[in-house]
Design an enzyme around this catalytic site. Structure first.
Site, PDB file in Angstrom:
ATOM      1  N   GLY A 189       0.855  -1.194   0.000  1.00 16.43           N
ATOM      2  CA  GLY A 189       0.000   0.000   0.000  1.00 16.43           C
ATOM      3  C   GLY A 189       0.882   1.232   0.000  1.00 16.43           C
ATOM      4  O   GLY A 189       2.006   1.211  -0.502  1.00 16.43           O
TER       5      GLY A 189
ATOM      6  N   ILE B  11       2.523   2.652   2.426  1.00 16.16           N
ATOM      7  CA  ILE B  11       3.799   2.474   3.130  1.00 16.16           C
ATOM      8  C   ILE B  11       4.706   1.538   2.319  1.00 16.16           C
ATOM      9  O   ILE B  11       5.897   1.811   2.132  1.00 16.16           O
ATOM     10  CB  ILE B  11       3.557   1.918   4.554  1.00 16.16           C
ATOM     11  CG1 ILE B  11       2.726   2.924   5.367  1.00 16.16           C
ATOM     12  CG2 ILE B  11       4.879   1.608   5.245  1.00 16.16           C
ATOM     13  CD1 ILE B  11       2.231   2.401   6.708  1.00 16.16           C
TER      14      ILE B  11
ATOM     15  N   ALA C 206       3.699  -4.946  10.594  1.00 14.26           N
ATOM     16  CA  ALA C 206       2.252  -4.834  10.335  1.00 14.26           C
ATOM     17  C   ALA C 206       1.493  -4.988  11.651  1.00 14.26           C
ATOM     18  O   ALA C 206       1.332  -4.014  12.392  1.00 14.26           O
ATOM     19  CB  ALA C 206       1.849  -5.889   9.316  1.00 14.26           C
ATOM     20  N   ARG C 207       1.044  -6.184  11.936  1.00 15.66           N
ATOM     21  CA  ARG C 207       0.398  -6.502  13.198  1.00 15.66           C
ATOM     22  C   ARG C 207       0.863  -7.896  13.604  1.00 15.66           C
ATOM     23  O   ARG C 207       1.003  -8.792  12.758  1.00 15.66           O
ATOM     24  CB  ARG C 207      -1.132  -6.504  13.043  1.00 15.66           C
ATOM     25  CG  ARG C 207      -1.746  -5.116  12.995  1.00 15.66           C
ATOM     26  CD  ARG C 207      -1.644  -4.398  14.349  1.00 15.66           C
ATOM     27  NE  ARG C 207      -2.305  -3.103  14.341  1.00 15.66           N
ATOM     28  CZ  ARG C 207      -1.699  -1.943  14.088  1.00 15.66           C
ATOM     29  NH1 ARG C 207      -0.414  -1.902  13.805  1.00 15.66           N
ATOM     30  NH2 ARG C 207      -2.381  -0.808  14.131  1.00 15.66           N
TER      31      ARG C 207
ATOM     32  N   GLU D 142       0.745  -8.911  21.996  1.00 11.57           N
ATOM     33  CA  GLU D 142       1.310  -7.661  22.453  1.00 11.57           C
ATOM     34  C   GLU D 142       0.577  -7.109  23.682  1.00 11.57           C
ATOM     35  O   GLU D 142      -0.660  -7.164  23.697  1.00 11.57           O
ATOM     36  CB  GLU D 142       1.154  -6.670  21.297  1.00 11.57           C
ATOM     37  CG  GLU D 142       2.206  -5.631  21.222  1.00 11.57           C
ATOM     38  CD  GLU D 142       2.115  -4.905  19.887  1.00 11.57           C
ATOM     39  OE1 GLU D 142       2.281  -5.565  18.843  1.00 11.57           O
ATOM     40  OE2 GLU D 142       1.871  -3.708  19.910  1.00 11.57           O
TER      41      GLU D 142
ATOM     42  N   HIS E 133       6.837  -1.953  19.054  1.00 14.35           N
ATOM     43  CA  HIS E 133       5.765  -1.295  18.283  1.00 14.35           C
ATOM     44  C   HIS E 133       6.039   0.216  18.156  1.00 14.35           C
ATOM     45  O   HIS E 133       5.202   1.042  18.553  1.00 14.35           O
ATOM     46  CB  HIS E 133       4.395  -1.548  18.923  1.00 14.35           C
ATOM     47  CG  HIS E 133       3.247  -1.375  17.955  1.00 14.35           C
ATOM     48  ND1 HIS E 133       2.115  -2.127  17.988  1.00 14.35           N
ATOM     49  CD2 HIS E 133       3.060  -0.499  16.922  1.00 14.35           C
ATOM     50  CE1 HIS E 133       1.278  -1.740  17.041  1.00 14.35           C
ATOM     51  NE2 HIS E 133       1.832  -0.743  16.369  1.00 14.35           N
ATOM     52  N   ILE E 134       7.189   0.534  17.582  1.00 13.32           N
ATOM     53  CA  ILE E 134       7.592   1.949  17.493  1.00 13.32           C
ATOM     54  C   ILE E 134       7.800   2.402  16.047  1.00 13.32           C
ATOM     55  O   ILE E 134       8.466   3.409  15.811  1.00 13.32           O
ATOM     56  CB  ILE E 134       8.883   2.220  18.307  1.00 13.32           C
ATOM     57  CG1 ILE E 134       9.994   1.224  17.928  1.00 13.32           C
ATOM     58  CG2 ILE E 134       8.597   2.197  19.793  1.00 13.32           C
ATOM     59  CD1 ILE E 134      11.359   1.590  18.472  1.00 13.32           C
TER      60      ILE E 134
HETATM   61  C1  DGY Z   1      -0.700   2.234  13.309  1.00 13.19           C
HETATM   62  O1  DGY Z   1      -0.923   3.417  13.085  1.00 13.19           O
HETATM   63  O2  DGY Z   1      -1.512   1.359  13.010  1.00 13.19           O
HETATM   64  C2  DGY Z   1       0.605   1.918  13.957  1.00 13.19           C
HETATM   65  O3  DGY Z   1       0.782   0.568  14.166  1.00 13.19           O
HETATM   66  C3  DGY Z   1       0.777   2.693  15.238  1.00 13.19           C
HETATM   67  O4  DGY Z   1       0.071   2.112  16.251  1.00 13.19           O
END
Ligand code: DGY
Length: 330
Positions: A158, A160, A240-241, A270, A288-289
């Site tokens: 996408g 990013i 991502a997640r 997490e 998660h930074i």
């Molecule tokens: C998001 O914006 O989804 C990032 O993971 C920050 O939490």
């Protein structure tokens, strides 16, 4: 006329607090100081509010149902909305907003930082020096993987992902991608990226970067069979997640040396991180930074607040996730 109530489940800067307090009755819970609220206390705090500025906590159907008729907007301070039951929000006439765009560049930077860190063994080198072990000419020390000339596979190309592609290309990498929907050929050609099936991408890429949203379809997208399909000298990078990867399967694949390493910014459970990963030298772990530059985090909070204010005062909502709610109420 009585003022609307807003619940802020986040830290916010003082100027923003003053701005919100000038327009709304504000109740807040500082998640940096006091952690995320669980469902029950969150439901209680949201009750009676017209808007919620939300960081991190999960807002499920029970909260939308309990606050139906009062709650009008949940403004998420993130681009991902996997922490919100958007269908339940829509059913209950609640607008959900997110923060796309403002974090594209820093998340792309972090993706490349993790590629470089895990490929070039940056964290290991740092630990080596700090341990006082750097004592002699290190010719055979910490040999690592090439970056230039290698293939980077992006899963989820996408906004990013496209920025990651151009950064990777500037390092001399070849880039392929997998999306459910392929880009038009001319766009892919302009970006210099080639589409692959998931299976082909996993078999080809030295660096596999996950950038897809978490949805029911992408939950455990990378499990044992997918990890087994990867090259034994390949690295998995997840910005991502967490639940996109089956974390226990990843631990096993790393133990069995089915892949060469991993760099993770997000985790399946997490903020819990699988302890087995702590012990692995070929794994880079960050909390998660990816979007956490100062400028970006402030821009995310600001965009979320502008969404909330517009939704409650009748302005144009900058970044709605379920705009059908707006159409219905106009
Ligand atoms: C998001 O914006 O989804 C990032 O993971 C920050 O939490």
């Amino acid at each position: 006329m009585s003022r609307l109530s807003v619940f802020v489940h986040s830290w916010i800067p003082d100027e923003l607090r003053a701005r919100l307090e000038s327009r709304f009755d504000v109740d807040s819970h500082d998640v940096f100081a006091d952690g995320l609220l669980e469902s029950e206390p969150l439901k209680e705090r949201v009750g009676g509010s017209a808007g919620v500025l939300l960081l991190g906590a999960y807002v499920g159907a029970e909260i939308f149902e309990a606050s139906a008729g009062t709650l009008r907007v949940v403004a998420n301070i993130a681009v991902g909305v996997d922490n919100i039951d958007v269908d339940a929000a829509t059913r209950n006439g609640v607008l959900v907003t997110n923060t796309p765009g403002v974090l594209d560049a820093p998340v792309a930077d972090m993706s490349m930082a993790l590629v470089l860190a895990v490929g070039r063994r940056l964290a290991e080198g740092d630990r080596y020096v700090r341990a006082g072990r750097f004592r002699t000419f290190p010719f055979s020390l910490l040999w690592s993987a090439d970056i230039g000339g290698e293939t980077l596979g992006i899963i989820g190309l996408g906004r990013i992902g496209k920025r990651v592609a151009s950064r990777a290309q500037s390092f001399g990498m070849k880039v392929c991608y997998h999306n459910r929907n392929r880009l038009p050929d001319d766009e892919a050609a302009a970006l210099g990226v080639e589409w692959r099936s998931l299976s082909d991408l996993l078999a080809e890429a030295r660096y596999v970067v996950l950038l897809c949203p978490l949805t029911p379809e992408t939950h455990h997208l990378i499990g044992a069979p997918e990890l087994a399909r990867m090259r034994s000298d390949a690295f998995l990078i997840n910005v991502a997640r967490g639940p996109v990867v089956h974390e226990q399967a990843l631990v096993e694949a790393l133990r069995k040396e089915e892949i060469a390493g991993a760099a993770l910014d997000v985790y399946e459970f997490e903020p819990k991180v699988e302890p087995a990963l702590w012990e692995m030298n070929n794994v880079v772990l960050t909390p998660h930074i990816a979007s956490a530059t100062r400028t970006t985090r402030l821009a995310m909070i600001d965009l979320a607040a502008r969404n909330l204010e517009a939704a409650l005062t009748g302005g144009d909502v900058p970044t709605p996730v379920n705009p059908e709610v707006l159409r219905r109420s106009s």
